[in-house]
Design a protein around this motif. Structure first.
Motif, PDB file in Angstrom:
ATOM      1  N   ASP A 197     -44.693  63.912  39.903  1.00  0.00           N
ATOM      2  CA  ASP A 197     -43.385  64.088  39.276  1.00  0.00           C
ATOM      3  C   ASP A 197     -43.481  64.005  37.760  1.00  0.00           C
ATOM      4  O   ASP A 197     -42.827  64.769  37.048  1.00  0.00           O
ATOM      5  N   ARG A 198     -44.292  63.083  37.265  1.00  0.00           N
ATOM      6  CA  ARG A 198     -44.449  62.936  35.809  1.00  0.00           C
ATOM      7  C   ARG A 198     -45.067  64.211  35.223  1.00  0.00           C
ATOM      8  O   ARG A 198     -44.615  64.718  34.209  1.00  0.00           O
ATOM      9  N   PHE A 199     -46.095  64.736  35.887  1.00  0.00           N
ATOM     10  CA  PHE A 199     -46.749  65.958  35.430  1.00  0.00           C
ATOM     11  C   PHE A 199     -45.768  67.125  35.429  1.00  0.00           C
ATOM     12  O   PHE A 199     -45.646  67.859  34.450  1.00  0.00           O
ATOM     13  N   ARG A 200     -45.026  67.283  36.525  1.00  0.00           N
ATOM     14  CA  ARG A 200     -44.069  68.387  36.662  1.00  0.00           C
ATOM     15  C   ARG A 200     -42.968  68.263  35.621  1.00  0.00           C
ATOM     16  O   ARG A 200     -42.596  69.246  34.966  1.00  0.00           O
ATOM     17  N   TYR A 201     -42.432  67.053  35.429  1.00  0.00           N
ATOM     18  CA  TYR A 201     -41.365  66.840  34.456  1.00  0.00           C
ATOM     19  C   TYR A 201     -41.826  67.231  33.049  1.00  0.00           C
ATOM     20  O   TYR A 201     -41.112  67.927  32.325  1.00  0.00           O
ATOM     21  N   LEU A 202     -43.008  66.785  32.658  1.00  0.00           N
ATOM     22  CA  LEU A 202     -43.512  67.099  31.321  1.00  0.00           C
ATOM     23  C   LEU A 202     -43.768  68.594  31.167  1.00  0.00           C
ATOM     24  O   LEU A 202     -43.447  69.180  30.131  1.00  0.00           O
ATOM     25  N   TYR A 203     -44.323  69.207  32.179  1.00  0.00           N
ATOM     26  CA  TYR A 203     -44.565  70.648  32.130  1.00  0.00           C
ATOM     27  C   TYR A 203     -43.247  71.404  31.960  1.00  0.00           C
ATOM     28  O   TYR A 203     -43.139  72.297  31.127  1.00  0.00           O
ATOM     29  N   VAL A 228     -47.091  80.069  21.245  1.00  0.00           N
ATOM     30  CA  VAL A 228     -47.823  78.875  21.693  1.00  0.00           C
ATOM     31  C   VAL A 228     -47.938  78.872  23.205  1.00  0.00           C
ATOM     32  O   VAL A 228     -47.187  79.558  23.902  1.00  0.00           O
ATOM     33  N   TYR A 229     -48.874  78.100  23.694  1.00  0.00           N
ATOM     34  CA  TYR A 229     -49.016  77.927  25.138  1.00  0.00           C
ATOM     35  C   TYR A 229     -49.311  76.460  25.430  1.00  0.00           C
ATOM     36  O   TYR A 229     -49.711  75.689  24.544  1.00  0.00           O
ATOM     37  N   ILE A 230     -49.094  76.081  26.679  1.00  0.00           N
ATOM     38  CA  ILE A 230     -49.348  74.715  27.123  1.00  0.00           C
ATOM     39  C   ILE A 230     -50.782  74.631  27.614  1.00  0.00           C
ATOM     40  O   ILE A 230     -51.184  75.378  28.508  1.00  0.00           O
ATOM     41  N   SER A 231     -51.550  73.722  27.046  1.00  0.00           N
ATOM     42  CA  SER A 231     -52.895  73.477  27.557  1.00  0.00           C
ATOM     43  C   SER A 231     -52.764  72.552  28.767  1.00  0.00           C
ATOM     44  O   SER A 231     -52.458  71.371  28.623  1.00  0.00           O
ATOM     45  N   ILE A 232     -52.963  73.117  29.940  1.00  0.00           N
ATOM     46  CA  ILE A 232     -52.833  72.339  31.177  1.00  0.00           C
ATOM     47  C   ILE A 232     -53.834  71.188  31.195  1.00  0.00           C
ATOM     48  O   ILE A 232     -53.512  70.078  31.611  1.00  0.00           O
ATOM     49  N   GLU A 233     -55.038  71.434  30.718  1.00  0.00           N
ATOM     50  CA  GLU A 233     -56.065  70.382  30.701  1.00  0.00           C
ATOM     51  C   GLU A 233     -55.628  69.209  29.823  1.00  0.00           C
ATOM     52  O   GLU A 233     -55.820  68.047  30.188  1.00  0.00           O
ATOM     53  N   LEU A 234     -55.051  69.510  28.680  1.00  0.00           N
ATOM     54  CA  LEU A 234     -54.574  68.433  27.802  1.00  0.00           C
ATOM     55  C   LEU A 234     -53.365  67.731  28.404  1.00  0.00           C
ATOM     56  O   LEU A 234     -53.222  66.509  28.283  1.00  0.00           O
ATOM     57  N   LEU A 235     -52.491  68.482  29.052  1.00  0.00           N
ATOM     58  CA  LEU A 235     -51.341  67.876  29.711  1.00  0.00           C
ATOM     59  C   LEU A 235     -51.790  66.953  30.842  1.00  0.00           C
ATOM     60  O   LEU A 235     -51.241  65.864  31.020  1.00  0.00           O
ATOM     61  N   GLU A 236     -52.789  67.367  31.579  1.00  0.00           N
ATOM     62  CA  GLU A 236     -53.343  66.495  32.622  1.00  0.00           C
ATOM     63  C   GLU A 236     -53.860  65.198  32.000  1.00  0.00           C
ATOM     64  O   GLU A 236     -53.645  64.112  32.539  1.00  0.00           O
ATOM     65  N   TYR A 269     -46.242  59.282  22.582  1.00  0.00           N
ATOM     66  CA  TYR A 269     -47.501  58.999  21.892  1.00  0.00           C
ATOM     67  C   TYR A 269     -48.614  59.915  22.398  1.00  0.00           C
ATOM     68  O   TYR A 269     -49.331  60.530  21.611  1.00  0.00           O
ATOM     69  N   TRP A 270     -48.753  60.002  23.706  1.00  0.00           N
ATOM     70  CA  TRP A 270     -49.850  60.808  24.259  1.00  0.00           C
ATOM     71  C   TRP A 270     -49.602  62.303  24.090  1.00  0.00           C
ATOM     72  O   TRP A 270     -50.548  63.063  23.861  1.00  0.00           O
ATOM     73  N   LEU A 271     -48.344  62.737  24.163  1.00  0.00           N
ATOM     74  CA  LEU A 271     -48.051  64.155  23.900  1.00  0.00           C
ATOM     75  C   LEU A 271     -48.436  64.520  22.466  1.00  0.00           C
ATOM     76  O   LEU A 271     -49.032  65.568  22.222  1.00  0.00           O
ATOM     77  N   ALA A 272     -48.101  63.649  21.527  1.00  0.00           N
ATOM     78  CA  ALA A 272     -48.434  63.912  20.123  1.00  0.00           C
ATOM     79  C   ALA A 272     -49.929  63.805  19.883  1.00  0.00           C
ATOM     80  O   ALA A 272     -50.512  64.611  19.152  1.00  0.00           O
ATOM     81  N   ASN A 273     -50.538  62.832  20.500  1.00  0.00           N
ATOM     82  CA  ASN A 273     -51.966  62.571  20.290  1.00  0.00           C
ATOM     83  C   ASN A 273     -52.854  63.677  20.868  1.00  0.00           C
ATOM     84  O   ASN A 273     -53.836  64.078  20.240  1.00  0.00           O
ATOM     85  N   GLU A 274     -52.498  64.167  22.030  1.00  0.00           N
ATOM     86  CA  GLU A 274     -53.322  65.179  22.697  1.00  0.00           C
ATOM     87  C   GLU A 274     -53.031  66.605  22.229  1.00  0.00           C
ATOM     88  O   GLU A 274     -53.806  67.507  22.483  1.00  0.00           O
ATOM     89  N   LYS A 275     -51.876  66.792  21.585  1.00  0.00           N
ATOM     90  CA  LYS A 275     -51.496  68.117  21.067  1.00  0.00           C
ATOM     91  C   LYS A 275     -51.562  69.189  22.160  1.00  0.00           C
ATOM     92  O   LYS A 275     -52.336  70.134  22.095  1.00  0.00           O
TER      93      LYS A 275
END
Length: 197
Positions: free
Chosen positions: A32-38, A54-62, A95-101
């Protein structure tokens, strides 16, 4: 944006390194957390007409999801926290969204739009502001003075996320301080209404 149904976020958690997280958190909660953020990232991209930029880096989101749950695990164990409050959840996520870009700029023959170099700080600011204001914030009429203060808050937050050092704890303090200020202002407004009756 791609199909996240093809992404097995749980593969990271099934490995030996993070298996302890599966014992602590339900698989449903992680998914759910992964889906919500995506979905949030997709909405941000669409709302700002960035689909071709821009695109979402799935690996970074994981990795964001893994890092978030590692932090939540540590908080629960070391600080004996049963349930994390919303400020903490949003601060650590931000924090992690900003940190992982997680938002990456697409290559373009036209050159890079300068505002895109700060797209992750922009997105995280949007994430935190939408949490602070919620759905009700979209319909609230703000007077000119308060509009300037809110704009300054957003600009300062975005600047800080891009150029300053920050931790999940400083982001949590910002959220608490903002909420305290909003509560104080509400009390003043309510008091003024009572006195005028």
């Amino acid at each position: 944006m791609g199909n996240i149904k093809d992404v097995d976020i749980m593969a990271l958690f099934r490995g030996e390194k993070y298996s302890y997280l599966l014992e602590e958190f339900e698989e449903r909660k992680i998914k759910d957390r992964f889906r919500y953020l995506y979905e949030y990232l997709c909405a941000f991209i669409e709302e700002n007409n960035l689909e071709t930029k821009v695109y979402i880096s799935i690996e970074l989101l994981e990795q964001v999801v893994v890092d978030y749950f590692v932090d939540m695990y540590r908080l629960k164990k070391f600080h004996h926290i049963e349930i994390s409050n919303n400020n903490k959840i949003h601060a650590f996520t931000a924090y992690w969204l900003a940190n992982e870009k997680v938002l990456q700029i697409m290559p373009s023959d036209d050159g890079v739009d300068k505002r895109l170099t700060a797209v992750n700080a922009w997105m995280v600011t949007s994430y935190l502001v939408s949490y602070l204001f919620g759905e009700n914030g979209k319909s609230i009429a703000i007077n000119e003075k308060n509009f300037k203060v809110i704009t300054e808050f957003k600009e300062n937050l975005q600047y800080s996320l891009r150029y300053r050092q920050y931790t999940p704890y400083t982001l949590e303090t910002i959220l608490i301080a903002f909420s305290a200020g909003a509560g104080w202002q509400h009390s003043l407004d309510y008091k003024d209404e009572e006195e005028s009756e």
